[in-house]
Design a protein around this motif. Sequence first.
Motif, short mmCIF file in Angstrom:
data_model
loop_
_atom_site.label_atom_id
_atom_site.label_comp_id
_atom_site.label_asym_id
_atom_site.label_seq_id
_atom_site.Cartn_x
_atom_site.Cartn_y
_atom_site.Cartn_z
N TYR A 177 35.70 -11.51 65.48
CA TYR A 177 34.57 -10.84 66.14
C TYR A 177 33.37 -11.78 66.26
CZ TYR A 177 30.45 -7.99 66.79
OH TYR A 177 29.26 -7.50 67.25
N GLN A 178 33.08 -12.51 65.19
CA GLN A 178 31.94 -13.43 65.21
C GLN A 178 32.14 -14.55 66.22
OE1 GLN A 178 29.09 -13.08 63.73
NE2 GLN A 178 29.57 -11.35 62.40
N HIS A 179 33.37 -14.92 66.50
CA HIS A 179 33.67 -15.92 67.53
C HIS A 179 33.44 -15.37 68.93
CE1 HIS A 179 35.22 -18.64 64.56
NE2 HIS A 179 35.90 -19.39 65.41
N GLY A 180 33.30 -14.07 69.06
CA GLY A 180 33.15 -13.46 70.38
C GLY A 180 34.46 -13.17 71.07
N TRP A 181 35.53 -13.09 70.30
CA TRP A 181 36.86 -12.89 70.88
C TRP A 181 37.25 -11.42 70.95
CZ3 TRP A 181 40.00 -16.76 67.39
CH2 TRP A 181 39.54 -18.07 67.63
N ASP A 182 36.48 -10.53 70.34
CA ASP A 182 36.93 -9.14 70.19
C ASP A 182 35.78 -8.18 70.43
OD1 ASP A 182 39.84 -9.42 69.08
OD2 ASP A 182 38.63 -10.87 67.98
N GLU A 183 35.35 -8.12 71.68
CA GLU A 183 34.31 -7.17 72.06
C GLU A 183 34.81 -5.74 71.93
OE1 GLU A 183 37.14 -7.53 75.13
OE2 GLU A 183 36.05 -9.14 74.10
N ARG A 184 33.89 -4.85 71.64
CA ARG A 184 34.20 -3.41 71.54
C ARG A 184 35.46 -3.20 70.70
NH1 ARG A 184 36.20 1.11 74.39
NH2 ARG A 184 34.70 2.85 74.44
N ASN A 185 36.51 -2.57 71.28
CA ASN A 185 37.73 -2.32 70.52
C ASN A 185 38.84 -3.30 70.93
OD1 ASN A 185 37.96 -1.10 73.06
ND2 ASN A 185 39.54 0.32 72.35
N GLY A 186 38.46 -4.46 71.45
CA GLY A 186 39.45 -5.45 71.85
C GLY A 186 40.07 -6.15 70.66
N HIS B 113 46.39 -10.74 68.50
CA HIS B 113 45.98 -10.70 69.90
C HIS B 113 44.46 -10.59 69.97
CE1 HIS B 113 45.45 -9.61 74.04
NE2 HIS B 113 45.03 -8.38 73.75
N CYS B 114 43.84 -11.43 70.81
CA CYS B 114 42.38 -11.37 70.98
C CYS B 114 42.03 -11.90 72.36
CB CYS B 114 41.68 -12.16 69.87
SG CYS B 114 42.20 -13.88 69.76
N HIS B 115 40.72 -11.98 72.64
CA HIS B 115 40.23 -12.30 73.98
C HIS B 115 39.31 -13.53 73.96
CE1 HIS B 115 40.49 -7.63 74.53
NE2 HIS B 115 41.69 -8.19 74.50
N PRO B 116 39.86 -14.71 73.75
CA PRO B 116 39.03 -15.92 73.72
C PRO B 116 38.44 -16.23 75.10
CG PRO B 116 41.19 -16.31 72.73
CD PRO B 116 41.26 -15.03 73.47
N THR B 117 37.13 -16.39 75.15
CA THR B 117 36.41 -16.47 76.42
C THR B 117 36.89 -17.61 77.31
OG1 THR B 117 34.46 -15.57 75.30
CG2 THR B 117 34.12 -16.64 77.44
N ASN B 118 37.00 -18.79 76.77
CA ASN B 118 37.31 -19.95 77.61
C ASN B 118 38.77 -19.99 78.05
OD1 ASN B 118 34.71 -21.70 77.61
ND2 ASN B 118 34.96 -21.08 75.48
N VAL B 119 39.66 -19.45 77.23
CA VAL B 119 41.07 -19.32 77.64
C VAL B 119 41.18 -18.37 78.82
CG1 VAL B 119 43.35 -18.50 76.95
CG2 VAL B 119 42.04 -19.94 75.40
#
Length: 272
Positions: free
Chosen positions: A21-30, A139-145
């Motif tokens: 979450y601190q990396h910004g990979w998991d906004e809201r419930n992502g 599973h997560c949502h890395p911004t640059n990927v």
Amino acid sequence: MVSFGDSKFVKKVCGITQASYQHGWDERNGGNVSLRLTAEDLVGFDDVSEVKRTLDLGFDAKVLSGSYFLVTATGRYFRNVISQPGLDLGLVKITDDGQHADLLWGYEDGAKPTSEFPSHLMSHIKRLKVDPEQRVVMHCHPTNVIALSFTHELDERSITRLLWKMQAESLVVFPEGVGIIPYMTPGTNEIGKATSDKMSEFRTVIWPHHGIFGTGDDLDEAFGLIETVEKAAAIYSQICAQGGEIRQEITDEQLGDLAHAFGVVASPKFLS
């Protein structure tokens, strides 16, 4: 009473989800994580012997019957797991018929496993065939990927080579390269099947315009794998922000030297 909530497994998942979450990979419930445990891992805990509820998996996981998984709940926020693990995490055991999971701990307010749990189980099944030590799917949502999946051709060879050449660590951490599937609707068994098919060759799979699946022997390894892929994509984003002209690069010969120096086998499909 020795509570499973105080176990090193719960504490580690809490730490990893907070870091993600601190990396910004998991906004809201992502994002979602599953950790496979053994019966030996549960010895000594007094609150995991009774079945609290039985959950429908919506997937035939019979090959994993008897296996235990600590898994994040659906609809929950990674930023909150560290403060309320008993609500946002659950310990489940796959039933003999493979169609259900018995809840042994957690999900105290009626929660259920992540909607991506079938996709996790499919990837666990495939990775266990490759390496029986594999225990984690993340599973997560890395911004640059994700950004890279909009601007670059969705080709495993070209994206792998790009990421390898962005930093020396990339080839060492993911010498097999990265897998890529077409854009598909998340939360479906179809995307889980497509991802698991790639898991026979790769430990990380990009979901275009959405995120990434990563695996590992433990939580640190899975997290570090995703972190390294994302760092390489971030470096490329910075290059593009600076005009996009690459004046120097890591050559194929140097990639080969890296593989030799660190004792890894770079995929011959991608190292020309």
